[in-house]
Design an enzyme around this catalytic site. Structure first.
Site, mmCIF file in Angstrom:
data_model
loop_
_atom_site.group_PDB
_atom_site.id
_atom_site.type_symbol
_atom_site.label_atom_id
_atom_site.label_comp_id
_atom_site.label_asym_id
_atom_site.label_seq_id
_atom_site.Cartn_x
_atom_site.Cartn_y
_atom_site.Cartn_z
ATOM 1 N N LYS A 170 0.852 -1.202 0.000
ATOM 2 C CA LYS A 170 0.000 0.000 0.000
ATOM 3 C C LYS A 170 0.887 1.251 0.000
ATOM 4 O O LYS A 170 1.936 1.230 -0.642
ATOM 5 C CB LYS A 170 -0.983 -0.047 1.172
ATOM 6 C CG LYS A 170 -1.738 -1.381 1.215
ATOM 7 C CD LYS A 170 -2.870 -1.431 2.203
ATOM 8 C CE LYS A 170 -3.534 -2.801 2.128
ATOM 9 N NZ LYS A 170 -4.722 -2.916 2.948
ATOM 10 N N HIS A 206 -8.554 -3.188 -6.031
ATOM 11 C CA HIS A 206 -8.476 -3.303 -4.569
ATOM 12 C C HIS A 206 -9.593 -2.466 -3.943
ATOM 13 O O HIS A 206 -9.923 -1.387 -4.436
ATOM 14 C CB HIS A 206 -7.106 -2.833 -4.073
ATOM 15 C CG HIS A 206 -6.889 -3.168 -2.632
ATOM 16 N ND1 HIS A 206 -7.452 -2.429 -1.618
ATOM 17 C CD2 HIS A 206 -6.222 -4.193 -2.044
ATOM 18 C CE1 HIS A 206 -7.125 -2.986 -0.450
ATOM 19 N NE2 HIS A 206 -6.376 -4.055 -0.686
ATOM 20 N N GLU A 242 -11.108 -10.565 -1.027
ATOM 21 C CA GLU A 242 -10.748 -9.809 0.174
ATOM 22 C C GLU A 242 -12.008 -9.215 0.799
ATOM 23 O O GLU A 242 -12.441 -8.123 0.396
ATOM 24 C CB GLU A 242 -9.784 -8.683 -0.183
ATOM 25 C CG GLU A 242 -8.490 -9.145 -0.804
ATOM 26 C CD GLU A 242 -7.385 -8.112 -0.614
ATOM 27 O OE1 GLU A 242 -6.426 -8.408 0.083
ATOM 28 O OE2 GLU A 242 -7.528 -7.003 -1.142
ATOM 29 N N GLY A 274 -7.211 -5.135 7.266
ATOM 30 C CA GLY A 274 -6.585 -4.230 8.230
ATOM 31 C C GLY A 274 -7.300 -4.159 9.563
ATOM 32 O O GLY A 274 -7.010 -3.297 10.386
ATOM 33 N N SER A 307 -6.365 -9.532 6.790
ATOM 34 C CA SER A 307 -5.770 -9.936 8.075
ATOM 35 C C SER A 307 -5.199 -11.348 8.037
ATOM 36 O O SER A 307 -5.312 -12.094 9.020
ATOM 37 C CB SER A 307 -6.771 -9.761 9.219
ATOM 38 O OG SER A 307 -7.142 -8.394 9.333
HETATM 39 P P1 PGA Z 1 -4.400 -6.715 5.458
HETATM 40 O O1 PGA Z 1 -4.627 -6.125 3.978
HETATM 41 O O2 PGA Z 1 -3.604 -7.985 5.307
HETATM 42 O O3 PGA Z 1 -3.625 -5.637 6.175
HETATM 43 O O4 PGA Z 1 -5.733 -6.954 6.058
HETATM 44 C C1 PGA Z 1 -4.916 -6.970 2.896
HETATM 45 C C2 PGA Z 1 -5.096 -6.144 1.648
HETATM 46 O O5 PGA Z 1 -5.697 -5.071 1.712
HETATM 47 O O6 PGA Z 1 -4.626 -6.526 0.550
#
Ligand code: PGA
Length: 255
Positions: free
Chosen positions: A11, A97, A169, A175, A215
């Site tokens: 990111k 995304h 996702e 997150g 996560s």
């Molecule tokens: P995360 O993000 O592993 O921090 O939950 C995954 C993503 O957004 O690709």
């Protein structure tokens, strides 16, 4: 057989020296990867070529962009095209995304154009889909994801789908520290696989890597990757620490 993929989505994190150090640490600790495993790192656009140069001699570790534009060139201030990415040696891009859908207003129609632009440039795609919490709560997540795939990808023919991986996702898991249970992940992945079989046939569907994101961490990666239709992960937070990312790679390798 679909390739196993562990992709790290940085990111908008890490400056160039932090990112370079992270890559060095990952390479130093990298286990011998099984032949069908691929590791992908998606740094911020500005750092793509520098990070790619650190990975130039790696066969199974690749660099991905986090986004590309719908057009090849033109008056689009601040944007980068798929053609520019591929000319710079970046062969893969994320598309769709949830953060870009939400914060950059990327609609399904825009994403379908991005898919076309990336494929026309010769890139591979990791197409992201997933539902928000309220959709999950009302139980319509399969319809939601189906609609995202339908509008973003299903205009493609079977040949083009060979360049595509799909990352499921769930937005409520990104997150947040809240992960989909293995049952929720497998249910959705198996739904996506069946949808792909209906549309493209078994052989094509079986070769499309389905990644779970949200996560995914060292302590849950092994059980997620053990699910029949989970071929790897798209990792956000845990891809920013070499130790964590390496544990997730090891879990995929062992799956
Ligand atoms: P995360 O993000 O592993 O921090 O939950 C995954 C993503 O957004 O690709």
């Amino acid at each position: 057989m679909a390739k196993k993929i562990v992709a790290g989505n940085w990111k908008m994190n890490l400056n160039l020296s932090e990112g370079s150090k992270l890559v060095e640490d990952i390479l130093e600790g990298m286990p011998a990867l099984s032949a069908e495993t691929e590791v992908i790192i998606a740094p911020p656009c500005l750092h793509l070529t520098s990070i790619a140069s650190l990975l130039a001699d790696q066969q199974q570790v690749k660099v991905s962009a986090q986004n590309c534009h719908t057009d090849i060139k033109g008056a689009f201030t601040g944007e980068v095209s798929a053609a520019m990415l591929i000319q710079s040696g970046i062969g893969t891009t994320l598309i769709g995304h949830s953060e870009r859908r939400e914060y950059c207003n990327e609609t399904d129609e825009i994403l379908a154009r991005k898919v076309n632009a990336a494929l026309a440039a010769g890139m591979q795609i990791i197409f992201c889909c997933g539902e928000a919490l309220e959709i999950r709560k009302n139980g319509t997540q399969n319809d939601w994801v189906h609609a995202q795939l339908q509008s973003g990808l299903f205009h493609l023919g079977a040949e083009a789908m060979k360049q595509v991986s799909i990352a499921y996702e769930p937005i409520w898991a990104i997150g947040t520290g809240e992960t989909a249970t293995t049952e929720q992940a497998q249910d959705m992945h198996s739904f996506i696989r069946r949808t792909l079989i209906d549309k493209y046939g078994q052989a094509v569907a079986d070769n499309i890597s389905l990644l779970y994101g949200g996560s995914c961490k060292p302590d849950n990666a092994a059980e997620l990757f053990a699910c029949k239709d989970v071929d790897g992960g798209l990792i956000g937070g845990a891809s920013l620490k070499a130790e964590d990312f390496l544990k997730i790679i090891a879990a995929s390798n062992a799956a």
